[in-house]
Motif scaffolding. Structure first.
Motif, PDB file in Angstrom:
ATOM      1  N   GLY A  14      -4.002 -22.194  56.219  1.00 25.93           N
ATOM      2  CA  GLY A  14      -3.757 -22.783  57.531  1.00 25.93           C
ATOM      3  C   GLY A  14      -2.301 -22.881  57.907  1.00 25.93           C
ATOM      4  N   VAL A  15      -1.494 -21.945  57.436  1.00 28.22           N
ATOM      5  CA  VAL A  15      -0.053 -21.995  57.722  1.00 28.22           C
ATOM      6  C   VAL A  15       0.212 -21.834  59.220  1.00 28.22           C
ATOM      7  CG1 VAL A  15       2.191 -20.941  57.264  1.00 28.22           C
ATOM      8  CG2 VAL A  15       0.512 -21.133  55.419  1.00 28.22           C
ATOM      9  N   THR A  16      -0.500 -20.918  59.857  1.00 30.70           N
ATOM     10  CA  THR A  16      -0.256 -20.659  61.280  1.00 30.70           C
ATOM     11  C   THR A  16      -0.611 -21.867  62.140  1.00 30.70           C
ATOM     12  OG1 THR A  16      -0.698 -18.297  60.944  1.00 30.70           O
ATOM     13  CG2 THR A  16      -0.749 -19.108  63.206  1.00 30.70           C
ATOM     14  N   SER A  17      -1.750 -22.490  61.877  1.00 34.15           N
ATOM     15  CA  SER A  17      -2.131 -23.662  62.666  1.00 34.15           C
ATOM     16  C   SER A  17      -1.192 -24.837  62.395  1.00 34.15           C
ATOM     17  CB  SER A  17      -3.584 -24.061  62.387  1.00 34.15           C
ATOM     18  OG  SER A  17      -3.793 -24.360  61.024  1.00 34.15           O
ATOM     19  N   ALA A  18      -0.704 -24.964  61.154  1.00 37.02           N
ATOM     20  CA  ALA A  18       0.258 -26.025  60.834  1.00 37.02           C
ATOM     21  C   ALA A  18       1.570 -25.795  61.565  1.00 37.02           C
ATOM     22  CB  ALA A  18       0.492 -26.081  59.329  1.00 37.02           C
ATOM     23  N   THR A  19       2.025 -24.542  61.592  1.00 34.70           N
ATOM     24  CA  THR A  19       3.259 -24.215  62.316  1.00 34.70           C
ATOM     25  C   THR A  19       3.114 -24.526  63.795  1.00 34.70           C
ATOM     26  OG1 THR A  19       3.637 -22.388  60.745  1.00 34.70           O
ATOM     27  CG2 THR A  19       4.953 -22.391  62.757  1.00 34.70           C
ATOM     28  N   ALA A  20       1.969 -24.154  64.362  1.00 36.23           N
ATOM     29  CA  ALA A  20       1.723 -24.410  65.780  1.00 36.23           C
ATOM     30  C   ALA A  20       1.664 -25.906  66.071  1.00 36.23           C
ATOM     31  CB  ALA A  20       0.422 -23.732  66.203  1.00 36.23           C
ATOM     32  N   PRO A  39       6.371 -13.951  63.082  1.00 35.28           N
ATOM     33  CA  PRO A  39       7.010 -12.631  63.160  1.00 35.28           C
ATOM     34  C   PRO A  39       6.091 -11.465  62.819  1.00 35.28           C
ATOM     35  CG  PRO A  39       8.512 -14.216  62.172  1.00 35.28           C
ATOM     36  CD  PRO A  39       7.178 -14.896  62.290  1.00 35.28           C
ATOM     37  N   GLN A  40       5.307 -11.604  61.757  1.00 29.67           N
ATOM     38  CA  GLN A  40       4.352 -10.560  61.400  1.00 29.67           C
ATOM     39  C   GLN A  40       3.005 -10.869  62.053  1.00 29.67           C
ATOM     40  OE1 GLN A  40       5.399 -10.629  57.002  1.00 29.67           O
ATOM     41  NE2 GLN A  40       4.726  -8.508  57.239  1.00 29.67           N
ATOM     42  N   ARG A  41       2.841 -10.371  63.244  1.00 31.87           N
ATOM     43  CA  ARG A  41       1.645 -10.666  64.030  1.00 31.87           C
ATOM     44  C   ARG A  41       0.466  -9.856  63.523  1.00 31.87           C
ATOM     45  NH1 ARG A  41      -0.730  -8.895  68.958  1.00 31.87           N
ATOM     46  NH2 ARG A  41      -1.385 -10.606  70.303  1.00 31.87           N
ATOM     47  N   THR A  42      -0.673 -10.512  63.338  1.00 34.19           N
ATOM     48  CA  THR A  42      -1.884  -9.790  62.943  1.00 34.19           C
ATOM     49  C   THR A  42      -2.957  -9.968  64.017  1.00 34.19           C
ATOM     50  OG1 THR A  42      -2.470 -11.713  61.564  1.00 34.19           O
ATOM     51  CG2 THR A  42      -1.445  -9.829  60.461  1.00 34.19           C
ATOM     52  N   ASP A  43      -3.615 -11.106  64.013  1.00 31.24           N
ATOM     53  CA  ASP A  43      -4.671 -11.356  64.996  1.00 31.24           C
ATOM     54  C   ASP A  43      -4.174 -12.073  66.245  1.00 31.24           C
ATOM     55  OD1 ASP A  43      -6.581 -10.205  63.316  1.00 31.24           O
ATOM     56  OD2 ASP A  43      -6.905 -12.091  62.259  1.00 31.24           O
ATOM     57  N   GLY A  44      -2.866 -12.319  66.313  1.00 31.81           N
ATOM     58  CA  GLY A  44      -2.322 -12.988  67.485  1.00 31.81           C
ATOM     59  C   GLY A  44      -2.683 -14.452  67.573  1.00 31.81           C
ATOM     60  N   ASP A  45      -2.921 -15.090  66.409  1.00 36.44           N
ATOM     61  CA  ASP A  45      -3.358 -16.484  66.421  1.00 36.44           C
ATOM     62  C   ASP A  45      -2.343 -17.409  67.087  1.00 36.44           C
ATOM     63  OD1 ASP A  45      -5.795 -16.028  65.265  1.00 36.44           O
ATOM     64  OD2 ASP A  45      -5.149 -16.489  63.236  1.00 36.44           O
ATOM     65  N   LEU A 100       7.934 -19.637  72.812  1.00 36.10           N
ATOM     66  CA  LEU A 100       7.198 -18.851  71.826  1.00 36.10           C
ATOM     67  C   LEU A 100       7.673 -17.410  71.876  1.00 36.10           C
ATOM     68  CD1 LEU A 100       3.419 -19.031  71.098  1.00 36.10           C
ATOM     69  CD2 LEU A 100       4.508 -16.815  71.393  1.00 36.10           C
ATOM     70  N   LEU A 101       8.043 -16.882  70.716  1.00 28.15           N
ATOM     71  CA  LEU A 101       8.457 -15.487  70.611  1.00 28.15           C
ATOM     72  C   LEU A 101       7.289 -14.672  70.066  1.00 28.15           C
ATOM     73  CD1 LEU A 101      10.624 -13.291  70.820  1.00 28.15           C
ATOM     74  CD2 LEU A 101      11.335 -13.892  68.480  1.00 28.15           C
ATOM     75  N   TRP A 102       6.793 -13.771  70.874  1.00 30.58           N
ATOM     76  CA  TRP A 102       5.661 -12.916  70.524  1.00 30.58           C
ATOM     77  C   TRP A 102       5.998 -12.107  69.275  1.00 30.58           C
ATOM     78  CZ3 TRP A 102       1.347 -13.085  73.708  1.00 30.58           C
ATOM     79  CH2 TRP A 102       0.359 -12.133  73.486  1.00 30.58           C
ATOM     80  N   GLY A 103       5.117 -12.136  68.285  1.00 29.31           N
ATOM     81  CA  GLY A 103       5.364 -11.439  67.032  1.00 29.31           C
ATOM     82  C   GLY A 103       5.127  -9.941  67.114  1.00 29.31           C
ATOM     83  N   SER A 104       5.360  -9.266  65.989  1.00 32.87           N
ATOM     84  CA  SER A 104       5.292  -7.811  65.943  1.00 32.87           C
ATOM     85  C   SER A 104       4.248  -7.335  64.942  1.00 32.87           C
ATOM     86  CB  SER A 104       6.662  -7.232  65.554  1.00 32.87           C
ATOM     87  OG  SER A 104       6.572  -5.856  65.279  1.00 32.87           O
ATOM     88  N   GLU A 105       3.328  -6.489  65.394  1.00 35.55           N
ATOM     89  CA  GLU A 105       2.392  -5.874  64.469  1.00 35.55           C
ATOM     90  C   GLU A 105       3.058  -4.767  63.660  1.00 35.55           C
ATOM     91  OE1 GLU A 105      -1.074  -4.627  66.555  1.00 35.55           O
ATOM     92  OE2 GLU A 105      -1.653  -6.670  67.152  1.00 35.55           O
ATOM     93  N   ARG A 106       4.122  -4.200  64.208  1.00 41.64           N
ATOM     94  CA  ARG A 106       4.816  -3.123  63.496  1.00 41.64           C
ATOM     95  C   ARG A 106       5.476  -3.621  62.218  1.00 41.64           C
ATOM     96  NH1 ARG A 106       8.909   0.153  66.530  1.00 41.64           N
ATOM     97  NH2 ARG A 106       9.638  -1.835  67.345  1.00 41.64           N
TER      98      ARG A 106
END
Length: 279
Positions: A14-20, A39-45, A100-106
């Motif tokens: 739950g790192v992403t939800s904790a950060t949010a 920064p490392q965007r996967t599912d865009g959570d 919010l800075l949109w992350g990168s899938e690349r």
């Protein structure tokens, strides 16, 4: 500026939800320019959690290109990063307080020079933002996460009440940590916390003879529903001043304790920066 990397010893913590949650709370309660990013965007959570606010404030920009970390990486590689560059590529969540800075899938398959360019982006963000909260990909063998941790002023290590996760943290830290983390100042954050569990923070501290505080993000059904609805900002706004008998009071208090501790750790005076009620 305090660059804070939130990182988990393994996936599923739950790192992403904790950060949010921390970003939404700080943006609501403190007069500090804050940047949040995965920064490392996967599912865009991360973006999905703030979707209603992003749509409200950024309707004309939401569906077009030219935003986010990929665009900033190109700017960094062309040596054109300036003080306001990062701000100009973000999406507003709380006016003058949270972007919010949109992350990168690349970045999941980083090319030569990409990681250093990303670090340049967040270093330049320090010229504008007082704090950056970065969701670093969990686990050891991630080049981008290791770089974010190496550059961070503070690392928040996320665990849960699973005994195998706790043993990894307390009994065998170096085996399960990135090498770059060993000399970094860090705090321990327990996500999806159940205060009724046998493994509550007081018992964990006693068992492992821990003197430092354990921060928590408790499990909360309403919070989870608001995450799914993309309305995390609305959750905190509606529950900001709930009384002690309210079902969400404990959650709000614990997120607030975690946010205050983190801000203190990077040298921000929370008394001076706290926004008065009614503002």
């Amino acid at each position: 500026m305090g660059k804070i990397a939130l990182w988990g010893m393994q996936h599923g913590l739950g790192v992403t939800s904790a950060t949010a949650a921390l970003a939404a709370f700080i943006g609501l309660e403190y007069d500090v320019r804050t940047l949040v990013s995965q920064p490392q965007r996967t599912d865009g959570d991360m973006e999905r959690f703030f979707n209603k606010t992003i749509n409200q404030y950024n309707r004309q920009f939401f569906a077009i290109g030219g935003l986010g970390l990929d665009s900033l990486e190109r700017v960094a590689k062309s040596s054109k990063l300036e003080r306001n560059s990062v701000k100009n590529y973000t999406l507003m969540v709380e006016r003058n307080r949270l972007d919010l800075l949109w992350g990168s899938e690349r970045l999941n398959r980083p090319q030569q020079g990409s990681i250093e360019a990303v670090n340049m982006v967040f270093r330049m963000a320090a010229e504008y933002y007082g704090i950056s909260l970065l969701d670093a990909r969990s686990g050891q063998d991630n080049e981008v996460s290791n770089s974010l941790i190496r550059d961070a002023d503070l690392v928040v290590i996320c665990v849960n009440q699973n005994i195998s996760v706790l043993e990894k943290y307390f009994d065998n830290q170096r085996k399960h940590w990135p090498e770059v983390l060993e000399e970094k100042p860090h705090l321990l954050l327990m996500t999806q916390y159940d205060p009724m569990s046998k493994y509550k923070i007081k018992n964990i501290a006693n068992k492992y003879k821990l003197k430092a505080p354990i921060l928590t993000i408790p499990y909360n059904t309403s919070f989870k529903d608001h995450l799914n609805d993309g309305d995390i900002k609305g959750f905190f706004a509606r529950n900001r001043f709930v009384g002690s008998s309210h079902e969400n009071h404990y959650f709000i208090q614990e997120v607030g304790r975690a946010a205050k501790t983190i801000l203190h750790e990077i040298g921000i005076n929370t008394k001076l920066k706290r926004i008065e009620r009614g503002n």
